[in-house]
Structure formats: C-alpha cells, structure tokens
Design a protein around this motif. Structure first.
Motif, PDB file in Angstrom:
ATOM      1  N   PHE A   1      -7.358   0.416  -7.104  1.00 53.02           N
ATOM      2  CA  PHE A   1      -8.789   0.601  -6.968  1.00 53.02           C
ATOM      3  C   PHE A   1      -9.171   1.945  -7.571  1.00 53.02           C
ATOM      4  O   PHE A   1      -8.407   2.899  -7.490  1.00 53.02           O
ATOM      5  CB  PHE A   1      -9.229   0.539  -5.501  1.00 53.02           C
ATOM      6  N   GLN A   2     -10.330   2.021  -8.169  1.00 50.62           N
ATOM      7  CA  GLN A   2     -10.769   3.244  -8.816  1.00 50.62           C
ATOM      8  C   GLN A   2     -11.639   4.073  -7.880  1.00 50.62           C
ATOM      9  O   GLN A   2     -12.315   3.543  -7.009  1.00 50.62           O
ATOM     10  CB  GLN A   2     -11.590   2.918 -10.073  1.00 50.62           C
ATOM     11  N   SER A   3     -11.589   5.360  -8.099  1.00 52.46           N
ATOM     12  CA  SER A   3     -12.516   6.278  -7.410  1.00 52.46           C
ATOM     13  C   SER A   3     -13.628   6.627  -8.378  1.00 52.46           C
ATOM     14  O   SER A   3     -13.439   6.663  -9.592  1.00 52.46           O
ATOM     15  CB  SER A   3     -11.775   7.550  -7.012  1.00 52.46           C
ATOM     16  N   TRP A   4     -14.798   6.898  -7.868  1.00 49.58           N
ATOM     17  CA  TRP A   4     -15.906   7.315  -8.743  1.00 49.58           C
ATOM     18  C   TRP A   4     -16.755   8.289  -8.021  1.00 49.58           C
ATOM     19  O   TRP A   4     -16.693   8.535  -6.869  1.00 49.58           O
ATOM     20  CB  TRP A   4     -16.723   6.115  -9.244  1.00 49.58           C
TER      21      TRP A   4
ATOM     22  N   TRP B   1       0.832  -1.207   0.000  1.00 53.88           N
ATOM     23  CA  TRP B   1       0.000   0.000   0.000  1.00 53.88           C
ATOM     24  C   TRP B   1       0.867   1.257   0.000  1.00 53.88           C
ATOM     25  O   TRP B   1       0.594   2.204  -0.739  1.00 53.88           O
ATOM     26  CB  TRP B   1      -0.937  -0.012   1.222  1.00 53.88           C
TER      27      TRP B   1
ATOM     28  N   ASP C   1      -3.547   2.151  -2.955  1.00 51.18           N
ATOM     29  CA  ASP C   1      -4.631   1.228  -2.670  1.00 51.18           C
ATOM     30  C   ASP C   1      -4.990   0.448  -3.931  1.00 51.18           C
ATOM     31  O   ASP C   1      -5.248   1.031  -4.983  1.00 51.18           O
ATOM     32  CB  ASP C   1      -5.851   2.016  -2.170  1.00 51.18           C
TER      33      ASP C   1
END
Length: 152
Positions: free
Chosen positions: A149-152, A110, A115
């Motif tokens: 990991f994606q942000s949305w 990490w 992340d």
C-alpha cells in the motif's frame, strides 16, 4: 460444474474427454501450467491466438471457429458464486482453510512483507501430488505478486 459453459469451453471439454487427454498433457502442448489450462477449459482464462491454434490442432477443431467461439463468449468469468464454493467437496475445504487461518496468514504476511495486498491477476496456482509415502496428500500452492500500500 459445466453449467453455463460457452460453446468454446463445451467443445474443448468434449474433445478432451473424447480423446482421453489430461489437462497435464494438453498443458504440455500449450506450454502452460495444467491449472491454467483447466481454467481455460472452464472459461476462467483467456487464450492467446497461438493457444487457440495449438488447441485446434491438438483436438482436431477449426481454429477459426474456436477463435470466433471465444470471441463471442466475452471475457473470462472472474466471479465466484458462493453456492458453488459451499457445495464442492474439493474446493470447499480449501475455502474454509483460507477463511479459518485468514487472520494468521495476514499477520505473517504483514510481518514479512509489510502492509499491502495480494494481486489476484498475478496469482498462479499449482497442484502437486505428494509422494506415496505421505499417504496420498496433495499440496496446493498459491503464488502471487504482493503489492505494498502506498503512503501519500
């Protein structure tokens, strides 16, 4: 370890043993890594048509029959049975080491990568014997794609 193997895998292991070949020797012929090749023999990987023809030639098997055996076997086995992991004296310590150090491994990943998640389908495994001066140690290397990991 050989329970429930498909006919294709049983044939491959039988012929490997009969001909006294190593996974490393077979892997060289297939132009694959030896761990991937062993995984193929235990039903954990899928051969290409080219792989099947090379294996058939190397092991003096019918390519058509081998191809049909793989086709009727269905997809490769991708699950791990917990009872197998606990019983094996080689893989059990590897599992235990991952579980023991999981929080530390995850934290270091990490910090370095952010992340995300390790992609199992992109994982490569290598086993390397260390030089004799290091008292018969082995090194197991896991290399994989890290997917943020994606942000949305």
């Amino acid at each position: 370890m050989n329970e429930g193997l498909s006919p294709a895998c049983a044939k491959l292991l039988h012929e490997k043993s009969r001909r006294k070949l190593t996974f490393s020797e077979i892997a060289e012929e297939l132009n694959h890594d030896e761990v991937w090749t062993a995984a193929l023999f235990y039903g954990r990987a899928s051969p290409s048509l080219k792989d099947i023809h090379k294996l058939a030639q190397l092991l003096n098997l019918s390519a058509e029959t081998l191809q049909e055996d793989f086709r009727t076997s269905g997809p490769p086995i991708r699950q791990v049975r917990p009872e197998d992991a606990h019983a094996d004296p080689v893989t059990s310590p590897l599992r235990d080491a991952i579980l023991l150090y999981a929080p530390a491994i995850r934290s270091v990943i990490w910090e370095r990568m952010g992340d995300g998640s390790i992609s199992l389908p992109h994982t490569k495994v290598k086993v390397e014997a260390q030089p004799a001066s290091q008292s018969q140690n082995i090194k197991v290397v896991l290399e994989s794609k890290y997917v943020p990991f994606q942000s949305w």
